[in-house]
Design a protein around this motif. Structure first.
Motif, PDB file in Angstrom:
ATOM      1  N   ASN A 148      -7.095   8.080  -6.791  1.00  0.00           N
ATOM      2  CA  ASN A 148      -7.192   6.749  -5.874  1.00  0.00           C
ATOM      3  C   ASN A 148      -7.774   5.708  -6.443  1.00  0.00           C
ATOM      4  O   ASN A 148      -7.436   4.586  -6.087  1.00  0.00           O
ATOM      5  CB  ASN A 148      -8.035   7.368  -4.790  1.00  0.00           C
ATOM      6  CG  ASN A 148      -7.366   8.388  -4.028  1.00  0.00           C
ATOM      7  OD1 ASN A 148      -6.219   8.309  -3.518  1.00  0.00           O
ATOM      8  ND2 ASN A 148      -8.176   9.490  -3.657  1.00  0.00           N
ATOM      9  N   GLY A 149      -8.784   6.171  -7.293  1.00  0.00           N
ATOM     10  CA  GLY A 149      -9.513   4.798  -7.886  1.00  0.00           C
ATOM     11  C   GLY A 149      -8.693   3.898  -9.049  1.00  0.00           C
ATOM     12  O   GLY A 149      -9.079   2.959  -8.947  1.00  0.00           O
ATOM     13  N   VAL A 150      -8.208   4.639  -9.990  1.00  0.00           N
ATOM     14  CA  VAL A 150      -7.620   3.913 -11.299  1.00  0.00           C
ATOM     15  C   VAL A 150      -6.330   4.015 -11.596  1.00  0.00           C
ATOM     16  O   VAL A 150      -5.815   3.129 -12.378  1.00  0.00           O
ATOM     17  CB  VAL A 150      -8.400   4.468 -12.663  1.00  0.00           C
ATOM     18  CG1 VAL A 150      -9.771   4.066 -12.297  1.00  0.00           C
ATOM     19  CG2 VAL A 150      -8.421   5.926 -13.037  1.00  0.00           C
ATOM     20  N   GLN A 153     -12.106   8.264  -2.950  1.00  0.00           N
ATOM     21  CA  GLN A 153     -11.441   9.210  -2.299  1.00  0.00           C
ATOM     22  C   GLN A 153     -10.435   8.923  -1.131  1.00  0.00           C
ATOM     23  O   GLN A 153      -9.701   9.517  -0.689  1.00  0.00           O
ATOM     24  CB  GLN A 153     -12.508  10.112  -1.161  1.00  0.00           C
ATOM     25  CG  GLN A 153     -13.228  11.092  -2.144  1.00  0.00           C
ATOM     26  CD  GLN A 153     -12.457  12.232  -2.608  1.00  0.00           C
ATOM     27  OE1 GLN A 153     -11.907  13.140  -1.842  1.00  0.00           O
ATOM     28  NE2 GLN A 153     -12.344  12.268  -4.054  1.00  0.00           N
ATOM     29  N   THR A 154     -10.263   7.691  -1.145  1.00  0.00           N
ATOM     30  CA  THR A 154      -9.173   6.841  -0.416  1.00  0.00           C
ATOM     31  C   THR A 154      -8.393   5.844  -1.529  1.00  0.00           C
ATOM     32  O   THR A 154      -9.077   5.250  -2.219  1.00  0.00           O
ATOM     33  CB  THR A 154      -9.576   6.029   0.614  1.00  0.00           C
ATOM     34  OG1 THR A 154     -10.602   5.115   0.612  1.00  0.00           O
ATOM     35  CG2 THR A 154     -10.052   7.121   1.861  1.00  0.00           C
ATOM     36  N   PRO A 155      -7.202   5.823  -1.406  1.00  0.00           N
ATOM     37  CA  PRO A 155      -6.424   5.119  -2.350  1.00  0.00           C
ATOM     38  C   PRO A 155      -6.827   3.656  -2.461  1.00  0.00           C
ATOM     39  O   PRO A 155      -7.006   2.912  -1.217  1.00  0.00           O
ATOM     40  CB  PRO A 155      -4.918   5.015  -1.904  1.00  0.00           C
ATOM     41  CG  PRO A 155      -4.851   6.499  -1.017  1.00  0.00           C
ATOM     42  CD  PRO A 155      -6.146   6.557  -0.288  1.00  0.00           C
ATOM     43  N   LYS A 156      -7.179   3.122  -3.681  1.00  0.00           N
ATOM     44  CA  LYS A 156      -7.485   1.673  -3.770  1.00  0.00           C
ATOM     45  C   LYS A 156      -6.283   0.802  -4.010  1.00  0.00           C
ATOM     46  O   LYS A 156      -5.317   1.648  -4.906  1.00  0.00           O
ATOM     47  CB  LYS A 156      -8.433   1.481  -5.081  1.00  0.00           C
ATOM     48  CG  LYS A 156      -9.939   1.896  -4.468  1.00  0.00           C
ATOM     49  CD  LYS A 156     -10.959   1.891  -5.477  1.00  0.00           C
ATOM     50  CE  LYS A 156     -11.219   0.302  -5.959  1.00  0.00           C
ATOM     51  NZ  LYS A 156     -11.851  -0.231  -4.884  1.00  0.00           N
ATOM     52  N   ASN A 157      -6.262  -0.440  -3.800  1.00  0.00           N
ATOM     53  CA  ASN A 157      -5.095  -1.157  -4.000  1.00  0.00           C
ATOM     54  C   ASN A 157      -5.458  -2.259  -5.144  1.00  0.00           C
ATOM     55  O   ASN A 157      -4.378  -2.842  -5.519  1.00  0.00           O
ATOM     56  CB  ASN A 157      -4.563  -1.868  -2.974  1.00  0.00           C
ATOM     57  CG  ASN A 157      -4.165  -0.765  -1.822  1.00  0.00           C
ATOM     58  OD1 ASN A 157      -3.105   0.214  -2.057  1.00  0.00           O
ATOM     59  ND2 ASN A 157      -4.399  -0.875  -0.506  1.00  0.00           N
ATOM     60  N   ASP A 158      -6.740  -2.497  -5.498  1.00  0.00           N
ATOM     61  CA  ASP A 158      -6.908  -3.608  -6.263  1.00  0.00           C
ATOM     62  C   ASP A 158      -7.900  -3.043  -7.514  1.00  0.00           C
ATOM     63  O   ASP A 158      -8.397  -1.839  -7.217  1.00  0.00           O
ATOM     64  CB  ASP A 158      -7.360  -4.712  -5.816  1.00  0.00           C
ATOM     65  CG  ASP A 158      -8.629  -4.566  -4.824  1.00  0.00           C
ATOM     66  OD1 ASP A 158      -9.166  -3.475  -4.886  1.00  0.00           O
ATOM     67  OD2 ASP A 158      -9.044  -5.527  -4.390  1.00  0.00           O
ATOM     68  N   PHE A 159      -8.309  -3.705  -8.517  1.00  0.00           N
ATOM     69  CA  PHE A 159      -9.379  -3.583  -9.291  1.00  0.00           C
ATOM     70  C   PHE A 159      -9.600  -4.877 -10.067  1.00  0.00           C
ATOM     71  O   PHE A 159      -9.053  -5.896  -9.717  1.00  0.00           O
ATOM     72  CB  PHE A 159      -8.688  -2.792 -10.351  1.00  0.00           C
ATOM     73  CG  PHE A 159      -7.620  -3.125 -11.153  1.00  0.00           C
ATOM     74  CD1 PHE A 159      -7.587  -3.611 -12.339  1.00  0.00           C
ATOM     75  CD2 PHE A 159      -6.162  -2.740 -10.921  1.00  0.00           C
ATOM     76  CE1 PHE A 159      -6.631  -4.146 -13.066  1.00  0.00           C
ATOM     77  CE2 PHE A 159      -5.146  -3.257 -11.381  1.00  0.00           C
ATOM     78  CZ  PHE A 159      -5.249  -3.623 -12.589  1.00  0.00           C
TER      79      PHE A 159
END
Length: 513
Positions: free
Chosen positions: A275-277, A150-156
């Motif tokens: 946000n997640g992908v 629900q909050t922007p991710k910057n990595d994976f």
């Protein structure tokens, strides 16, 4: 002799030590890494994080750009456009330096959507043969894992890999086959980024605040707010454990009860997938996106008329790369065939997809109404799906203007007594039929809105005459208007006619929000 350190000196050394330990590690999204492909002939955006205020220099192939990290430590540079080629090294010099090797420059596409895009090559037709020939060292693949947020991710957790018989099996079948066609045709490196998530709804690919600001999704967001307030995943798991215990006590008859998915961490909640992908790759310079989704939104097809264009516009705005190409796959034929006309949510979703082409520039639709499977929502013929997408890209992005790429589409109609004559655009060499000469898939109705199967015949190159003996004063024609319609009209180049209707009568999903 040892010198006794005074308190001010100790304080200074302590402060220096604090400054040293406060230096941030150089961090990059995994979309930047060894073996990546950068987009050719466009300025290349590179970003990451380091110590706030620190100067960062990015260099590759004799080009470099410098930026200063902002107060949150984020930096961003735009490198000069590069021609296709490589391999190169990219160096990022900040508090520390990092070098990425085996970097190629070519064409980059995002492969996104739900399960039919996520569907692997290993699950597609002729997977064994396809894998045997998948020896393309300059075709590179990277997959973003399915993580909701629900909050922007910057990595994976992911990395670029060269295409080999081993690495390709778990990659998107449509994505790989599309990329392979481009790679073989253009003779340049190709990079494919797969972030598809099976079963996902379009609203999950849009930030919640964008949906809220639009004003058309109030009911959807209210439903989700109630779910957030009342849903208890732990309780659902406890109930599942009870069902499993009973299943075991009863001798394990039938399939084991399926463990529930956490709705709040799933692929339908608004914003979760954006946000997640998606967010970790937003801004990576690309040529465009291919998309295969819509099944999960079929019950709200009228809403999709606005939601799908909103999603594309949001991606383009946040990518800051203008109106990059966006091509999608129209829903295939699915579920039971019906011999008589009926209402269809899937037909209305296909209509919503088609409408998007007239709303947004640089968009296109691959029609696959003849490639589905009645009993499987995941048709395994991904080869022809990919080819129809590749036709759009090759014709619109790469100058192969003589290629047939656009399925015939409804242009206009004229009532002529007890007949309706429909005119089509994008007919290529002319309208034709597949398998049998008799035209199949047309229905006709008067102002009573009662559709019946119609007789039809091709007139000239771009017209079809439609009539039925029982309808003496026809008002509307529909074609391919069913979940799984029986159709056979196409261009001479083999591209099927796009399902359509000439009326705008309220559909079965009109009030679903």
């Amino acid at each position: 002799m040892l010198r006794k350190l005074t308190f001010p000196v100790l304080l200074t050394l302590f402060a220096l030590g604090m400054d040293s330990s406060a230096q941030a590690e150089l961090k990059m999204s995994p979309v930047f890494g060894d073996s990546m492909v950068l987009q050719r002939d466009q300025p290349v955006r590179v970003w990451g994080w380091t110590t706030a205020g620190h100067e960062v220099t990015v260099a590759i192939a004799g080009h470099e750009a410098t930026a200063t990290a902002d107060e949150e430590g984020r930096f961003e540079v735009l490198l000069d456009a590069l021609p296709a080629g490589g391999p190169h090294e990219m160096t990022i010099a900040a508090d520390e330096s990092r070098t990425f090797t085996d970097v190629l420059v070519g064409e980059v596409w995002v492969c996104s959507g739900q399960s039919n895009m996520q569907w692997s090559l290993g699950q597609s037709n002729d997977a064994d043969l396809e894998a045997l020939t998948a020896k393309y060292p300059n075709l590179r693949l990277i997959t973003v894992p399915t993580i909701a947020a629900q909050t922007p991710k910057n990595d994976f957790n992911g990395s670029w890999k060269a295409c080999t018989p081993k690495t390709v099996k778990d990659f998107s079948g449509v994505g790989y086959l599309f990329g392979r066609q481009l790679h073989e045709t253009l003779d340049v490196p190709v990079g494919l980024i797969d972030n598809a998530w099976g079963g996902s709804a379009a609203e999950a690919w849009v930030p919640q605040d964008v949906l809220a600001a639009d004003g058309k999704y109030e009911d959807l967001l209210k439903r989700w707010q109630r779910t957030i307030e009342n849903y208890n995943y732990e309780e659902e798991v406890a109930k599942w454990n009870e069902r499993v215990a009973k299943w075991e006590a009863d001798g394990k008859q039938g399939p084991k009860p399926r463990k529930p998915n956490d709705q709040l961490q799933g692929n339908h909640r608004p914003g979760n997938l954006y946000n997640g992908v998606l967010h970790p790759i937003i801004g990576y310079t690309i040529r465009g996106t291919i998309w295969y989704q819509g099944e999960s939104n079929a019950g709200r097809a009228y809403q999709y008329r606005d939601l799908f264009p909103l999603m594309i516009e949001t991606w383009r705005k946040d990518w800051r790369q203008g109106d990059f190409s966006f091509y999608w796959v129209q829903l295939a034929d699915f579920m039971n065939e019906r011999t008589e006309p009926s209402d269809s949510a899937w037909a209305e979703l296909r209509e919503a997809q088609t409408m998007t082409m007239s709303k947004l520039p640089n968009t296109g639709e691959a029609v696959i109404i003849n490639l589905g499977e009645a009993s499987d929502i995941h048709p395994k013929n991904k080869q022809d799906v990919a080819k129809r997408l590749a036709r759009w890209a090759l014709a619109k992005d790469y100058g192969y203007t003589d290629l047939a790429y656009h399925s015939p589409t409804y242009a206009s109609h004229e009532v002529q007594g007890d007949k309706i004559v429909v005119t089509f655009d994008h007919v290529g060499g002319g309208l034709d039929t597949f398998d049998v000469n008799e035209l199949r898939g047309f229905t006709i109705a008067g102002d009573d809105k009662a559709f019946v199967n119609a007789n039809a015949k091709i007139l000239g190159k771009d017209k079809v005459q439609v009539r039925a003996e029982s309808v003496t004063n026809p008002v509307s024609v529909r074609y391919g208007w069913a979940d799984n319609p029986i159709t056979n009209v196409q261009s001479k180049e083999g591209l099927p006619v796009t399902p359509f209707r000439t009326d705008d009568w309220e559909g079965v999903t009109a009030n679903n929000r």
